[in-house]
Each structure stands twice: as C-alpha cells, then as structure tokens.
Design a protein around this motif. Sequence first.
Motif, PDB file in Angstrom:
ATOM      1  N   SER A   6       0.885  -1.234  -0.023  1.00 54.41           N
ATOM      2  CA  SER A   6       0.072  -0.115   0.019  1.00 54.41           C
ATOM      3  C   SER A   6       0.862   1.221   0.086  1.00 54.41           C
ATOM      4  CB  SER A   6      -0.931  -0.019   1.294  1.00 54.41           C
ATOM      5  OG  SER A   6      -0.008   0.519   2.375  1.00 54.41           O
ATOM      6  N   GLY A   7       0.491   2.342  -0.224  1.00 54.04           N
ATOM      7  CA  GLY A   7       0.953   3.626  -0.241  1.00 54.04           C
ATOM      8  C   GLY A   7       1.558   3.766   1.104  1.00 54.04           C
ATOM      9  N   ASN A   8       0.842   3.531   2.192  1.00 50.68           N
ATOM     10  CA  ASN A   8       1.533   3.777   3.544  1.00 50.68           C
ATOM     11  C   ASN A   8       2.548   2.755   3.832  1.00 50.68           C
ATOM     12  OD1 ASN A   8      -0.288   5.830   4.036  1.00 50.68           O
ATOM     13  ND2 ASN A   8      -1.797   4.573   4.948  1.00 50.68           N
ATOM     14  N   GLU A   9       2.468   1.558   3.391  1.00 49.91           N
ATOM     15  CA  GLU A   9       3.598   0.327   3.648  1.00 49.91           C
ATOM     16  C   GLU A   9       4.821   0.958   2.817  1.00 49.91           C
ATOM     17  OE1 GLU A   9       2.806  -3.913   3.433  1.00 49.91           O
ATOM     18  OE2 GLU A   9       0.749  -2.776   2.339  1.00 49.91           O
ATOM     19  N   ALA A  10       4.669   1.725   1.659  1.00 54.98           N
ATOM     20  CA  ALA A  10       5.694   2.131   0.809  1.00 54.98           C
ATOM     21  C   ALA A  10       6.563   3.258   1.529  1.00 54.98           C
ATOM     22  CB  ALA A  10       5.204   2.532  -0.437  1.00 54.98           C
ATOM     23  N   VAL A  11       5.579   4.189   2.004  1.00 51.98           N
ATOM     24  CA  VAL A  11       6.080   5.457   2.778  1.00 51.98           C
ATOM     25  C   VAL A  11       6.965   4.951   3.952  1.00 51.98           C
ATOM     26  CG1 VAL A  11       5.805   7.386   4.228  1.00 51.98           C
ATOM     27  CG2 VAL A  11       4.298   7.123   2.099  1.00 51.98           C
ATOM     28  N   ALA A  12       6.481   3.751   4.688  1.00 54.21           N
ATOM     29  CA  ALA A  12       7.491   3.369   5.846  1.00 54.21           C
ATOM     30  C   ALA A  12       8.705   2.672   5.131  1.00 54.21           C
ATOM     31  CB  ALA A  12       6.565   2.364   6.533  1.00 54.21           C
ATOM     32  N   TYR A  13       8.515   2.277   4.323  1.00 55.00           N
ATOM     33  CA  TYR A  13       9.755   1.380   3.481  1.00 55.00           C
ATOM     34  C   TYR A  13      10.775   2.443   2.979  1.00 55.00           C
ATOM     35  CZ  TYR A  13      12.472  -1.719   0.788  1.00 55.00           C
ATOM     36  OH  TYR A  13      13.570  -2.579   0.119  1.00 55.00           O
ATOM     37  N   GLY A  14      10.258   3.317   2.186  1.00 54.60           N
ATOM     38  CA  GLY A  14      11.067   4.527   2.064  1.00 54.60           C
ATOM     39  C   GLY A  14      11.799   5.092   3.303  1.00 54.60           C
ATOM     40  N   ALA A  15      11.205   5.348   4.344  1.00 53.95           N
ATOM     41  CA  ALA A  15      11.672   6.012   5.492  1.00 53.95           C
ATOM     42  C   ALA A  15      12.670   5.252   5.955  1.00 53.95           C
ATOM     43  CB  ALA A  15      10.374   6.463   6.264  1.00 53.95           C
ATOM     44  N   TYR A  16      12.467   3.814   6.002  1.00 55.35           N
ATOM     45  CA  TYR A  16      13.385   2.940   6.588  1.00 55.35           C
ATOM     46  C   TYR A  16      14.789   2.926   5.835  1.00 55.35           C
ATOM     47  CZ  TYR A  16      15.689  -1.749   7.267  1.00 55.35           C
ATOM     48  OH  TYR A  16      16.374  -2.695   7.426  1.00 55.35           O
ATOM     49  N   LEU A  17      14.454   2.855   4.449  1.00 52.76           N
ATOM     50  CA  LEU A  17      15.706   2.892   3.519  1.00 52.76           C
ATOM     51  C   LEU A  17      16.470   4.093   3.659  1.00 52.76           C
ATOM     52  CD1 LEU A  17      14.132   1.414   0.128  1.00 52.76           C
ATOM     53  CD2 LEU A  17      15.639   0.149   1.996  1.00 52.76           C
ATOM     54  N   ALA A  18      15.752   5.260   3.761  1.00 51.30           N
ATOM     55  CA  ALA A  18      16.336   6.503   4.020  1.00 51.30           C
ATOM     56  C   ALA A  18      17.365   6.779   5.411  1.00 51.30           C
ATOM     57  CB  ALA A  18      15.329   7.784   3.998  1.00 51.30           C
ATOM     58  N   GLY A  19      16.850   5.678   6.152  1.00 50.92           N
ATOM     59  CA  GLY A  19      17.729   5.636   7.445  1.00 50.92           C
ATOM     60  C   GLY A  19      17.075   6.551   8.521  1.00 50.92           C
ATOM     61  N   VAL A  20      15.646   6.616   8.411  1.00 54.32           N
ATOM     62  CA  VAL A  20      15.056   7.481   9.491  1.00 54.32           C
ATOM     63  C   VAL A  20      15.360   6.704  10.789  1.00 54.32           C
ATOM     64  CG1 VAL A  20      12.653   6.058   9.569  1.00 54.32           C
ATOM     65  CG2 VAL A  20      12.834   8.299  10.224  1.00 54.32           C
ATOM     66  N   ARG A  21      15.341   7.579  11.974  1.00 54.59           N
ATOM     67  CA  ARG A  21      15.696   7.336  13.197  1.00 54.59           C
ATOM     68  C   ARG A  21      14.701   7.276  14.208  1.00 54.59           C
ATOM     69  NH1 ARG A  21      18.722   3.863  11.540  1.00 54.59           N
ATOM     70  NH2 ARG A  21      20.792   4.139  10.842  1.00 54.59           N
ATOM     71  N   VAL A  22      13.857   8.507  13.904  1.00 57.93           N
ATOM     72  CA  VAL A  22      12.966   8.742  14.877  1.00 57.93           C
ATOM     73  C   VAL A  22      11.519   8.915  14.238  1.00 57.93           C
ATOM     74  CG1 VAL A  22      12.044  10.282  16.695  1.00 57.93           C
ATOM     75  CG2 VAL A  22      14.506   9.776  16.562  1.00 57.93           C
ATOM     76  N   ALA A  23      10.447   8.357  14.505  1.00 52.69           N
ATOM     77  CA  ALA A  23       9.216   8.576  13.724  1.00 52.69           C
ATOM     78  C   ALA A  23       8.164   8.773  14.953  1.00 52.69           C
ATOM     79  CB  ALA A  23       8.973   7.482  12.819  1.00 52.69           C
ATOM     80  N   SER A  24       7.373   9.738  14.558  1.00 55.24           N
ATOM     81  CA  SER A  24       6.075   9.940  15.635  1.00 55.24           C
ATOM     82  C   SER A  24       4.857  10.226  14.769  1.00 55.24           C
ATOM     83  CB  SER A  24       6.542  11.163  16.599  1.00 55.24           C
ATOM     84  OG  SER A  24       5.670  11.205  17.613  1.00 55.24           O
ATOM     85  N   GLY A  25       3.874  10.452  15.378  1.00 59.37           N
ATOM     86  CA  GLY A  25       2.657  10.698  14.607  1.00 59.37           C
ATOM     87  C   GLY A  25       1.502  10.601  15.513  1.00 59.37           C
ATOM     88  N   TYR A  26       0.263  10.698  14.994  1.00 56.93           N
ATOM     89  CA  TYR A  26      -1.031  10.500  15.833  1.00 56.93           C
ATOM     90  C   TYR A  26      -1.826   9.730  14.753  1.00 56.93           C
ATOM     91  CZ  TYR A  26      -5.134  10.780  18.673  1.00 56.93           C
ATOM     92  OH  TYR A  26      -6.429  10.491  19.333  1.00 56.93           O
ATOM     93  N   PRO A  27      -2.524   8.705  15.255  1.00 53.78           N
ATOM     94  CA  PRO A  27      -3.148   7.977  13.999  1.00 53.78           C
ATOM     95  C   PRO A  27      -4.362   8.859  13.528  1.00 53.78           C
ATOM     96  CG  PRO A  27      -3.275   6.863  16.214  1.00 53.78           C
ATOM     97  CD  PRO A  27      -2.596   8.011  16.434  1.00 53.78           C
ATOM     98  N   GLY A  28      -4.717   8.728  12.275  1.00 52.28           N
ATOM     99  CA  GLY A  28      -5.721   9.352  11.357  1.00 52.28           C
ATOM    100  C   GLY A  28      -5.719   8.923  10.046  1.00 52.28           C
TER     101      GLY A  28
END
Lengths: 598, 201
Positions: A6-28
């Motif tokens: 899904s687009g959301n899975e792909a954003v997560a994967y892209g962030a992982y590949l980009a080396g994201v270290r901290v992720a936050s947010g509120y469900p929506g």
Amino acid sequence: MPKVMSGNEAVAYGAYLAGVRVASGYPGTPSTEILENLVRYPGIATEWATNEKVGFDVAVGAAYAGARALVTMKHVGLNVAAESLFYSSYTGLTAGLVVVTADDPGMFSSQNEQDNRRYGQFAKVPVVEPSDSEEARRFTQEAFAISEQFDVPVLLRTTTRIAHSSSAVETVEGHPPRGRRDAPPSRRETPAWRSGDHAFPRDQQKYVMIPAYARMRHPVVEERLTRLAAYAETSGLNQVIPGDRELGIVTCGVAYQYAREVFPTASFLKLGLVYPLPAQLIRTFAAGVKRLIIVEELDPFLEEQIRLLGVEAEGKKFFSLTDEYTPDRLRNWAAQAGLAPVPEFPPVPGAALPGRPPMLCPGCGHRGVFYVLHKLKPVVMGDIGCYTLGAAPPLYAIHTCGCMGAGIGVAQGAERAGVKDKVVAVIGDSTFYHSGMAPLVNVLWNNSPVTTIILDNLVTAMTGHQVNPGSGATLQGEGLGMDLERMLRRMGFSLVDTVDPLDYETTLRVIKRHLETDAPTVVVARRPCALQTRFREAPYLIDPVACTSCGTCLKLGCVAVSKYGGTMSINQELCVGCGLCAAVCPQKAVKSSTGVAN
Amino acid sequence: MNRPEKIDFILAGVGGQGTILASDILTEAGYRSGYDVKKSEVHGMSQRGGSVESQVRWGSAVRSPLVEKGRADFLVGFEMLEAARWPAYLAPGGLALVNRYRIFPPAVNTGHADYPAEEEIDRRIAARARLVWWIDATGLAAGLGHPAAAGVVLLGALANYLPVADEVWQTVVQDLVPPRHVDLNRRAFAAGRALACPDGR
C-alpha cells in the motif's frame, strides 16, 4: 524482487531505506498504517504521540539533534501541528525531517477535505506528492535528501487513494520489507546513534526563534524558496511524458493516473514536486502544446500559480472543486468539455437501494451512554471518533461535532450562553489525551457546570485500534497506562464517577445525578472496545409471547436487532450477547440464549 | 486457460466481512501470475458495519487504482444488497458471483425500507452481467468451521475463471492468512473451486 505494498507501507519502507531514526505521529485515516508498518523495522524509535503537534515537535527535536525524523498525520492533523510546521520552516534542521500529510478528498473518514498543498505555500516549505506506491517509496527517500540539501522540513502529501491503494514497489536485495501480518513489532533496541556520543547543536541564532533571531531567519526562508524553485526545474520528481501536441495536461498525485486513462494520447507534465513550481519547465511545456489543461483534485493549487506565470490554462472551469476524483467523473467532465469521447456505457437503471451507513458495533459500550443521553435529552457536544456515530439515527444523541477536542469547549460556551438544556460533552479516551485535557481544565477553572463523559474504550478504535496513553502500553509494546480517574481528581474535580456503559441502570442513575449537579463533573464510561477484544457471549433471543413489538430495543440502533414483517428478532450471528437490549426491554422479553436448549 | 490482457474486479460487502483479506489474496495472486496490479480499498469510518468495496485490477501496466464504470470483468458480492449497488461497473458480458446472504441495513431493521427481493437483485445485475452466479458461500463456510471464510469460498469459485495456477493460490493463502486460519481458508478455497459453474466452466 518487487513487492505489492500500500502507499502507506511504501512510505514506511522508503523512510526505513532513508535511514530514519525517529518517527512519531497521531493515528488518523488515511495515514495510520505508516507508523504501524515502520515499527516492524529495527533500529527506529517509532512512537505514537498524544497528538500531531506533540509528534511534530518530537520529530523536530530529533532532526535538530541530527537524526533523520518522520512525523505522520492526516490532513486535519496538520492544523493541530501547524504552529510547529511554521517555526521549523524558519529554523531548519540538522538532519532530514519529512512530514506526511495524508489528505482525504471525498471525506471517507474526515470532517472536511482541505487541500494541504496550501500549507507548503503558506509555510514556505516544499511539497512532494507521489502518484502510486513505488513513488511513495522513492519520493519519501528523495524528501529526506531535499530536506537536508535545503535545510527545510518537507511535506509529503498523499491522499486516501494513494495511502490505501496497493501496487508494486522495488525492494532492495537483502532488505526485504516485512509483511504487515508476519512479524510482531520489534521491541525497542538501543540503536548505535542513541549511544550519546554526539552533542546537541547549540546554535541559538538558528534554533531560538525570538524576534531578533527570527528576523534573521525570514530572509533565509525566502532565499531558500528561490533555490528550491530553481531545483524544481531539473528535479527528477517532475516528469514530461511527450504525446500529442493538441492537448497538454499538467497534473499530480492520483489524478495523474486517472488522466492517463481518460486522455491516453495527450502530452503530460506530471509534477511530483508540487511546490514550489518549475516556472520555466511549465512555460516550455505550455509552449509545446495547443491547449493546456490542469487536472488536480480539490483546490486549483497548480492552476492559480500557473496562471500567475501568465500561462493560459484551463482546469476548474471543467473539473470539480469538491469530492474525490474518479476515472468516471473525470471522463464525464472531459466529455462535457469536448476533451474526450462520451462514455460508452450508459448507467444501469433501478430504484434507489436502502443505504448502509456505518454504525456502532454490536456490543459497543458507547451505545449504552448514547441511549441514556437519548432518554435524558441534554444537549450533547460531540468529538471525533467511533462515538461520533452516536449522532446517527435512531439515537440522534450528538448535536455538534467539529474537530478533535472541540466538544468540551463548545459545551462550556453553550452553557455560558444560558441555554435551557443541560449541557454535556462526550469525548473518547484517545481524543481526551489528544486535546481534551486543556478544555477540561478550562471548564473546571471557570467553574462551568458542564458534565463531561469520557467514553473510555482503552484504545484508539476508529483508526484501527492504536494504543493511546490509557491503553497501558506504547507502540513498542511497553510502558504504563495513565490512571485517568486519579488524574481527574488531582485536577480538582470533586465529582468523578466510573461506570460500565452496558450496565444500563447504573449508567442512567449516575449520568442523571451528574446532570442534576450544578458544578463541573466527569463520568468515565469505561468498557474495552468490543471489536478489538472480539467480545462474544451467548446471543440473546426475543420471547415472541412476551414481546409486544413496542420497538424500544430498536432505539438502540444495533444492527443485530430488527423488525421484519412486524416481528422483532435478533440475528444470532451478529449478536455478541452484550445484553443492553434485554436491560432496556420494558416487557422483559429479551433473554440470553444461555440455558436455552440447542 | 487463455490469458486476458486485463482483468478488473469489484468486491463489495459489509464492513467486517473480510473483503480486504480477499482483495489482498486476489491482488497477490495476479501479481505472482505475472500481471501488473493495483488494489484500492477504504479503511476507517466506513468499516463499522457500513458498505465497503475493494477494487482490484490486473493488466500489463495498470494506471488508475479505480475501475471505470462499464469495465469490470467480475463483480464479487459478499452480501446481496451490496452486490446490487455495483452492476453499472460491470462490462457488458461481465460475470457476477453473489453470496446468497443478507445483512439488513439499519433502515430495513427499523422497518423504514424493504430489503430487495433476490429476483430484483438478480434482475439488476443481469442488466449488465452475462451471468449471475448465486453461491451459498456463508453457509458453505459455516459448514467448514466459520462463516467468516465465505469470502475465500467466493475466491475459490472465481478462480475457475482466472489464469492462475493452483499452487499460486495455495501459497498466497499461506502467506497472507494468519497461521491459525490457513487450514480453514484452504478448505474454503477448495470448496469454492469445486463448485459447478453454471456456465460449465
């Protein structure tokens, strides 16, 4: 080996590949699954925040400190976090910061369909918009690079059809993303970067936005925008697809996919960087086609800017400002404008069918509270969550609903205006932690005799059962829950009661007493979400002899209870045995099937 | 079996009936059979017992995640009334598989509307479809262990018309269904696959 995501899975994967270290947010909805997927990757501090602004600030702090950071929210969440977007635009960052805003054209699960591309222009930050899952992955990685190259937070704007559609995504050999069902969240590991061997950058002129320093930053922001516009001219995020010179189309996001099907031979300028725009690229493209059409959902965001360039273009003249686009709608508008052939297939005739709106689930505790409110008839100020469904027929038990956290303040205002009604605010547990605490303190501080009912199902249910501070664990599966009643009493409320909302008699008695009390009071109506816990006991039955078909049970709005052919009945597959219909039945004609011979 | 250049599906049901799992399986089966795929579905508010639909597209290069009206090759109805909402999306000559199962919407529960008769639903869908295949999927699934496997019974029936090898279906079910439900879903798929198609397929 590519993988369908899904687009959301792909954003997560892209962030992982980009080396994201901290992720936050509120469900929506439609942003929620990004962090739910990201938490499965190791070495990332992935957390739910109490609200979008808090999450944004967590991400800013991480990015200041040198860790790539991601924050996710739905479109209206960025309203909550807007102040943080604006200050972080001025300060810039040390490491990349990507802000996902998931817009909801068509309002599948939202109170409005605001176009958050406007926030990019407003806060003077770039906006990147993918048109499928592969671009969601690639653009997320690219957004981190832009953020660092230009020292700016980057908005990644998706929409429901991008976030919740799936298509193939390229994956890196040796780093296959894990599927959403096959792994528990990774427990918090201590990543190397948290070892404490680097210091926070103490650059006050950059990070302390007092007027003297902010005045120094504003020209930097303006100059940055000029450089970003120059970058847009050659960025790989924008793409020209040559075609017929009769018709040129400028488009972005999922509208691009629809436009390719409706205008198969046209020339396309597909914008992936939707702010700032590449003026020269647009002028050149426009000069190469006879007629320029702009296809974009919601606001004429591209159209206004393109017309300001002095380029002749048409868009909203033909295409709607409202609702989600679909290939059908686009084809019909294009046909009316003479831009495409008339649709081949006439509609199928037939009378209107009964609708099927969403409803509170069988066994839902909220129903008990709303039935009591329906009976006692106070005016009820609602909030955002599953319980907003209490506004629906046959309960009609909510009279206002605007945004997260609004209900309590609106209740106080109505009470202060001197209405003759008793005034109640209802708010879910997650919404309470999100933005209900400040208005509740306000009610107490100003001594407004509003009864606030906290509908506590111990989870953020509407968006798919995410944990919140009351749940007893974090997204990483650790931590302690809040002691809600203790907190309320320590705030200073003298009347705080807790009820099981499916205990009808007690709930009725307690809420009645609170309404009669001339002081700010709080009722905690606590029952775990029936859907999440898969609550199921023996179903109930109606004794046809005792039943007088009075219809009281129908007023609960439970999908399991029906009146068909003049007879009341309970669907044995849908009933989960909560017993609320038995409690309200004046004839005592509803009985548990326990003990009834099978 | 010949291999069409594109196949578009609409799956319609009621929130909680498992349309999302079924569309995941269908999407993955197409992808592993060499098609480009897109799938679109709705989450959130609509799932609370409301109407839900998933759209799945197989093709050589799929662009829109949504199927245009008049172009779907298959309509899979998890519930009768929900199936009746979608015939305009079927291509002339498309096929509808409909679970003979009713969940009354609120207006029917309270006596404010009538649930359409099966004949009426059949007539609506047949206005576009070449065939409406009525299947007692919920009953079959309940007999196998759980009515919630009805969607996978429908997928098994649908598989009779699709160029996907049986091993592919098997591994996709294995990969996407939670481990404790794999056996039930495999049996549900086989039960649907074994049904006699009314057109002799």
